[in-house]
Design a protein around this motif. Sequence first.
Motif, PDB file in Angstrom:
ATOM      1  N   SER A   8      28.295  35.376  32.619  1.00  6.34           N
ATOM      2  CA  SER A   8      27.652  34.543  31.614  1.00  6.34           C
ATOM      3  C   SER A   8      26.235  34.220  32.041  1.00  6.34           C
ATOM      4  O   SER A   8      25.871  34.316  33.206  1.00  6.34           O
ATOM      5  CB  SER A   8      28.458  33.251  31.418  1.00  6.34           C
ATOM      6  OG  SER A   8      28.479  32.498  32.610  1.00  6.34           O
ATOM      7  N   ASP A 163      46.024  40.873  32.797  1.00  7.28           N
ATOM      8  CA  ASP A 163      46.698  39.592  32.570  1.00  7.28           C
ATOM      9  C   ASP A 163      45.735  38.634  31.865  1.00  7.28           C
ATOM     10  O   ASP A 163      44.743  38.198  32.450  1.00  7.28           O
ATOM     11  CB  ASP A 163      47.160  39.016  33.903  1.00  7.28           C
ATOM     12  CG  ASP A 163      47.948  37.716  33.757  1.00  7.28           C
ATOM     13  OD1 ASP A 163      47.946  37.121  32.659  1.00  7.28           O
ATOM     14  OD2 ASP A 163      48.556  37.291  34.753  1.00  7.28           O
ATOM     15  N   LYS A 164      46.017  38.308  30.606  1.00  8.96           N
ATOM     16  CA  LYS A 164      45.120  37.447  29.831  1.00  8.96           C
ATOM     17  C   LYS A 164      45.020  36.057  30.445  1.00  8.96           C
ATOM     18  O   LYS A 164      43.939  35.451  30.443  1.00  8.96           O
ATOM     19  CB  LYS A 164      45.630  37.336  28.390  1.00  8.96           C
ATOM     20  CG  LYS A 164      44.688  36.578  27.459  1.00  8.96           C
ATOM     21  CD  LYS A 164      43.371  37.334  27.275  1.00  8.96           C
ATOM     22  CE  LYS A 164      42.523  36.713  26.165  1.00  8.96           C
ATOM     23  NZ  LYS A 164      41.914  35.427  26.564  1.00  8.96           N
ATOM     24  N   SER A 165      46.110  35.540  30.983  1.00  8.20           N
ATOM     25  CA  SER A 165      46.060  34.201  31.579  1.00  8.20           C
ATOM     26  C   SER A 165      45.192  34.209  32.837  1.00  8.20           C
ATOM     27  O   SER A 165      44.487  33.225  33.120  1.00  8.20           O
ATOM     28  CB  SER A 165      47.471  33.716  31.910  1.00  8.20           C
ATOM     29  OG  SER A 165      48.088  34.532  32.896  1.00  8.20           O
ATOM     30  N   GLU A 167      42.588  36.111  33.270  1.00  3.83           N
ATOM     31  CA  GLU A 167      41.218  36.127  32.746  1.00  3.83           C
ATOM     32  C   GLU A 167      40.779  34.732  32.325  1.00  3.83           C
ATOM     33  O   GLU A 167      39.667  34.288  32.656  1.00  3.83           O
ATOM     34  CB  GLU A 167      41.126  37.086  31.560  1.00  3.83           C
ATOM     35  CG  GLU A 167      39.749  37.121  30.916  1.00  3.83           C
ATOM     36  CD  GLU A 167      39.666  38.055  29.726  1.00  3.83           C
ATOM     37  OE1 GLU A 167      38.591  38.127  29.106  1.00  3.83           O
ATOM     38  OE2 GLU A 167      40.679  38.713  29.405  1.00  3.83           O
ATOM     39  N   ASP A 168      41.625  34.031  31.604  1.00  7.43           N
ATOM     40  CA  ASP A 168      41.270  32.704  31.104  1.00  7.43           C
ATOM     41  C   ASP A 168      41.017  31.712  32.235  1.00  7.43           C
ATOM     42  O   ASP A 168      40.196  30.794  32.089  1.00  7.43           O
ATOM     43  CB  ASP A 168      42.382  32.172  30.200  1.00  7.43           C
ATOM     44  CG  ASP A 168      42.509  32.962  28.909  1.00  7.43           C
ATOM     45  OD1 ASP A 168      41.540  33.658  28.536  1.00  7.43           O
ATOM     46  OD2 ASP A 168      43.588  32.901  28.284  1.00  7.43           O
ATOM     47  N   ASN A 169      41.693  31.897  33.355  1.00  3.23           N
ATOM     48  CA  ASN A 169      41.582  30.956  34.467  1.00  3.23           C
ATOM     49  C   ASN A 169      40.574  31.368  35.534  1.00  3.23           C
ATOM     50  O   ASN A 169      40.342  30.620  36.483  1.00  3.23           O
ATOM     51  CB  ASN A 169      42.957  30.773  35.125  1.00  3.23           C
ATOM     52  CG  ASN A 169      43.947  30.079  34.207  1.00  3.23           C
ATOM     53  OD1 ASN A 169      43.594  29.134  33.513  1.00  3.23           O
ATOM     54  ND2 ASN A 169      45.184  30.557  34.187  1.00  3.23           N
ATOM     55  N   GLU A 172      33.475  32.591  36.823  1.00  2.00           N
ATOM     56  CA  GLU A 172      32.480  33.652  36.818  1.00  2.00           C
ATOM     57  C   GLU A 172      32.049  33.941  38.254  1.00  2.00           C
ATOM     58  O   GLU A 172      32.081  33.041  39.100  1.00  2.00           O
ATOM     59  CB  GLU A 172      31.261  33.247  35.969  1.00  2.00           C
ATOM     60  CG  GLU A 172      31.542  33.153  34.482  1.00  2.00           C
ATOM     61  CD  GLU A 172      31.802  34.497  33.824  1.00  2.00           C
ATOM     62  OE1 GLU A 172      31.850  35.525  34.534  1.00  2.00           O
ATOM     63  OE2 GLU A 172      31.967  34.510  32.600  1.00  2.00           O
ATOM     64  N   ARG A 175      35.440  36.452  35.670  1.00  2.00           N
ATOM     65  CA  ARG A 175      35.915  36.446  34.286  1.00  2.00           C
ATOM     66  C   ARG A 175      35.237  37.540  33.460  1.00  2.00           C
ATOM     67  O   ARG A 175      35.882  38.198  32.635  1.00  2.00           O
ATOM     68  CB  ARG A 175      35.679  35.084  33.641  1.00  2.00           C
ATOM     69  CG  ARG A 175      36.259  34.990  32.222  1.00  2.00           C
ATOM     70  CD  ARG A 175      35.968  33.633  31.601  1.00  2.00           C
ATOM     71  NE  ARG A 175      36.543  32.552  32.401  1.00  2.00           N
ATOM     72  CZ  ARG A 175      36.306  31.262  32.205  1.00  2.00           C
ATOM     73  NH1 ARG A 175      35.483  30.897  31.225  1.00  2.00           N
ATOM     74  NH2 ARG A 175      36.870  30.352  32.960  1.00  2.00           N
ATOM     75  N   SER A 176      33.963  37.753  33.674  1.00  2.00           N
ATOM     76  CA  SER A 176      33.253  38.768  32.894  1.00  2.00           C
ATOM     77  C   SER A 176      33.729  40.172  33.220  1.00  2.00           C
ATOM     78  O   SER A 176      33.642  41.077  32.382  1.00  2.00           O
ATOM     79  CB  SER A 176      31.745  38.669  33.148  1.00  2.00           C
ATOM     80  OG  SER A 176      31.443  39.001  34.486  1.00  2.00           O
ATOM     81  N   LYS A 179      36.420  41.922  30.917  1.00  2.00           N
ATOM     82  CA  LYS A 179      36.016  42.538  29.651  1.00  2.00           C
ATOM     83  C   LYS A 179      35.640  44.010  29.823  1.00  2.00           C
ATOM     84  O   LYS A 179      35.538  44.745  28.836  1.00  2.00           O
ATOM     85  CB  LYS A 179      34.852  41.749  29.047  1.00  2.00           C
ATOM     86  CG  LYS A 179      35.217  40.331  28.664  1.00  2.00           C
ATOM     87  CD  LYS A 179      34.017  39.559  28.141  1.00  2.00           C
ATOM     88  CE  LYS A 179      34.418  38.181  27.645  1.00  2.00           C
ATOM     89  NZ  LYS A 179      35.049  37.349  28.707  1.00  2.00           N
TER      90      LYS A 179
END
Length: 321
Positions: A8, A163-165, A167-169, A172, A175-176, A179
């Motif tokens: 970000s 694993d989407k969870s 990623e959410d947790n 940075e 997290r990027s 994607k």
Amino acid sequence: MSGLALSSAGNAVTLTTESKLDKSQAGYYRLKVGSVDVTALSDGTLGFEAIEQLTNVKPGEAEKLLDRAYIKSPVEASMNAFLIQLGDRLILVDAGTGGLLGPKLFKLPESLKGAGYAPEQITDILVTHVHPDHTGGLTVGGKKVFPNAIVHMDRRELAYWTDKSAEDNAPEPTRSFFKMVEPTVGPYLASGSVKTFDGETLLFPGLRSIPGYGHTPGQSYYVLESGGEKMIFWGDIIHVPDIQFYNPNITIKFDVDSAAAAARRKRDFADAAKNRTLVAMPHMYFPGVGHVAREGNHYRWLPLPYVNDSKPVVSESKRAQ
């Protein structure tokens, strides 16, 4: 200087945009492990402001260590991959950056061609871990760069990055990175061309995986043995050699688990120094192959001596002269 979109806007990794050279270097270096041909391949180098990415570092310590090595930030980071010719298999360890980290990289196909091979000939790709500088080159423009290859990775690594969870947790810049997984690894998953293993596994005769967990949850190393000789292909055990060899406790924001990454680095450095193990590293200055020596509480990198002793090929026209 420009902050490329590795995370970000508030956490962007600052990468250099100016090139130091007008033309590419030769991007391959040959060696042997026993009877097995191994080729180091350069995907290019990229300057990045390393000091702003470091963690667990004292004020002024990084600057002092860089000055000690006659290096200034931005540090020129090597992006290396390695080719193993094992019988009838052509095996890549990691796949480079592709187009994910700007226009100065994605030299792996060029380096591979210079060494005498085409991407279509690659039969297997051993992924150390799913970060964009190691898997970005799998796919470019939605198309596989290595259409005939099977991609191998630890099941823990694939599970984490899908694993989407998680990623959410993730903070940075990690997290990027999530994607970037679908556009790069996704086409191989869709075609059934990804094969996972569980920890230490014999993948091919003389070539096995061993856990390198720490930098990422499923990072793997690969051990090649032939004729009584051994070489370990490490993953991201270091990012800034002139700092992290001297002080292995210093970590970086790219680590998913910085404490585990530091512990892994200290353990592996100690083991490699004790056993004089030949190692290959993706972010050591190209070709990234050498030994680790211990000096008190610190370590030193010993590059493999340059060898260019093959007998020259003499053409028939020159023989006739």
